[in-house]
Motif scaffolding. Sequence first.
Motif, PDB file in Angstrom:
ATOM      1  N   HIS A   1      29.382  40.426 -32.569  1.00 56.42           N
ATOM      2  CA  HIS A   1      29.684  38.949 -32.387  1.00 56.42           C
ATOM      3  C   HIS A   1      30.511  38.475 -33.631  1.00 56.42           C
ATOM      4  N   PRO A   2      31.674  38.805 -33.615  1.00 54.24           N
ATOM      5  CA  PRO A   2      32.762  38.495 -34.565  1.00 54.24           C
ATOM      6  C   PRO A   2      32.724  36.835 -34.848  1.00 54.24           C
ATOM      7  N   GLU A   3      32.767  36.024 -33.802  1.00 55.71           N
ATOM      8  CA  GLU A   3      32.839  34.795 -33.844  1.00 55.71           C
ATOM      9  C   GLU A   3      31.542  33.876 -34.104  1.00 55.71           C
ATOM     10  N   LEU A   4      30.312  34.684 -34.307  1.00 52.98           N
ATOM     11  CA  LEU A   4      29.120  34.125 -34.653  1.00 52.98           C
ATOM     12  C   LEU A   4      29.312  33.412 -36.115  1.00 52.98           C
ATOM     13  N   LYS A   5      28.928  32.217 -36.376  1.00 51.21           N
ATOM     14  CA  LYS A   5      28.822  31.679 -37.793  1.00 51.21           C
ATOM     15  C   LYS A   5      27.580  31.885 -38.467  1.00 51.21           C
ATOM     16  N   VAL A   6      27.762  32.393 -39.659  1.00 52.42           N
ATOM     17  CA  VAL A   6      26.510  32.685 -40.558  1.00 52.42           C
ATOM     18  C   VAL A   6      26.674  31.956 -41.710  1.00 52.42           C
ATOM     19  N   ILE A   7      25.536  31.344 -42.203  1.00 53.30           N
ATOM     20  CA  ILE A   7      25.249  30.999 -43.642  1.00 53.30           C
ATOM     21  C   ILE A   7      24.206  31.768 -44.273  1.00 53.30           C
ATOM     22  N   ILE A   8      24.429  32.611 -45.427  1.00 54.67           N
ATOM     23  CA  ILE A   8      23.384  33.402 -46.056  1.00 54.67           C
ATOM     24  C   ILE A   8      22.595  32.201 -46.779  1.00 54.67           C
ATOM     25  N   ILE A   9      21.312  32.577 -46.863  1.00 57.91           N
ATOM     26  CA  ILE A   9      20.511  31.761 -47.822  1.00 57.91           C
ATOM     27  C   ILE A   9      19.634  32.808 -48.587  1.00 57.91           C
ATOM     28  N   THR A  10      19.575  32.462 -49.908  1.00 55.02           N
ATOM     29  CA  THR A  10      18.755  33.592 -50.571  1.00 55.02           C
ATOM     30  C   THR A  10      18.145  32.968 -51.838  1.00 55.02           C
ATOM     31  N   GLY A  11      16.970  33.360 -52.118  1.00 49.22           N
ATOM     32  CA  GLY A  11      16.214  33.059 -53.376  1.00 49.22           C
ATOM     33  C   GLY A  11      16.429  34.236 -54.252  1.00 49.22           C
ATOM     34  N   HIS A  12      16.838  35.230 -53.674  1.00 48.29           N
ATOM     35  CA  HIS A  12      16.780  36.530 -54.560  1.00 48.29           C
ATOM     36  C   HIS A  12      18.233  37.027 -55.198  1.00 48.29           C
ATOM     37  N   GLY A  13      19.193  36.569 -54.259  1.00 46.86           N
ATOM     38  CA  GLY A  13      20.496  37.041 -54.431  1.00 46.86           C
ATOM     39  C   GLY A  13      21.113  36.286 -55.777  1.00 46.86           C
ATOM     40  N   SER A  14      22.482  36.611 -55.894  1.00 46.69           N
ATOM     41  CA  SER A  14      23.106  36.152 -56.871  1.00 46.69           C
ATOM     42  C   SER A  14      24.375  35.462 -56.529  1.00 46.69           C
ATOM     43  N   PHE A  15      25.241  34.982 -57.324  1.00 48.06           N
ATOM     44  CA  PHE A  15      26.614  34.450 -56.692  1.00 48.06           C
ATOM     45  C   PHE A  15      27.387  35.894 -56.102  1.00 48.06           C
ATOM     46  N   GLU A  16      27.066  37.004 -56.748  1.00 49.83           N
ATOM     47  CA  GLU A  16      28.004  37.943 -56.454  1.00 49.83           C
ATOM     48  C   GLU A  16      27.480  38.374 -55.156  1.00 49.83           C
ATOM     49  N   MET A  17      26.341  38.569 -54.832  1.00 47.02           N
ATOM     50  CA  MET A  17      25.866  38.686 -53.648  1.00 47.02           C
ATOM     51  C   MET A  17      26.252  37.736 -52.361  1.00 47.02           C
ATOM     52  N   GLY A  18      26.219  36.584 -52.704  1.00 48.38           N
ATOM     53  CA  GLY A  18      26.947  35.388 -51.929  1.00 48.38           C
ATOM     54  C   GLY A  18      28.275  35.698 -51.407  1.00 48.38           C
ATOM     55  N   ARG A  19      28.788  35.895 -52.520  1.00 50.59           N
ATOM     56  CA  ARG A  19      30.339  36.341 -52.143  1.00 50.59           C
ATOM     57  C   ARG A  19      30.777  37.641 -51.514  1.00 50.59           C
ATOM     58  N   GLU A  20      29.988  38.475 -51.569  1.00 58.75           N
ATOM     59  CA  GLU A  20      29.800  39.642 -50.798  1.00 58.75           C
ATOM     60  C   GLU A  20      29.517  39.405 -49.331  1.00 58.75           C
ATOM     61  N   GLY A  21      28.628  38.509 -49.237  1.00 58.70           N
ATOM     62  CA  GLY A  21      28.415  38.004 -47.971  1.00 58.70           C
ATOM     63  C   GLY A  21      29.701  37.271 -47.402  1.00 58.70           C
ATOM     64  N   MET A  22      30.227  36.581 -47.966  1.00 56.32           N
ATOM     65  CA  MET A  22      31.584  35.818 -47.633  1.00 56.32           C
ATOM     66  C   MET A  22      32.772  36.968 -47.256  1.00 56.32           C
ATOM     67  N   GLU A  23      32.588  37.887 -48.096  1.00 57.01           N
ATOM     68  CA  GLU A  23      33.552  38.813 -47.872  1.00 57.01           C
ATOM     69  C   GLU A  23      33.483  39.733 -46.696  1.00 57.01           C
ATOM     70  N   LEU A  24      32.223  39.685 -46.280  1.00 62.27           N
ATOM     71  CA  LEU A  24      31.889  40.440 -44.777  1.00 62.27           C
ATOM     72  C   LEU A  24      31.767  39.487 -43.728  1.00 62.27           C
TER      73      LEU A  24
END
Length: 130
Positions: free
Chosen positions: A77-100
């Motif tokens: 589903h390439p068009e699906l919108k996703v917001i990552i929510i995390t209490g465990h992650g870091s700025f880097e993991m959030g950024r990795e999610g954005m890159e994905l």
Amino acid sequence: MIDDNDKIKVLIADDEVEFASTLATRLNLRNFSTTVVNSGQQTLSAVAKEQPDIVLLDLKMPDLDGLEVLAMLREEHPELKVIIITGHGSFEMGREGMELGASDYIMKPVDLNLLIEKISDICLGSKKDS
């Protein structure tokens, strides 16, 4: 304003059951339509069954982590919108999610007003474009 027939459909994917349930209740009170799942596999199944407008995706879940789920969602589903929510992650993991391909990310504890603003901007912005 969105009428009852055009509520933004939000899939909340988080293994913290109480957090996900509370977030769903708070979003429902603000005229969103929510579904809650508590694992990566449930997320993939729920999206395949009835695609939401947006997925709020936790990074840390017991079966598949959020980045794995995001990668699979991008394939199907390439068009699906996703917001990552995390209490465990870091700025880097959030950024990795954005890159994905995530639309955005937000850290727990979630600021509800900020989250609603992000969901509205992402979903209503894309609806205007289509």
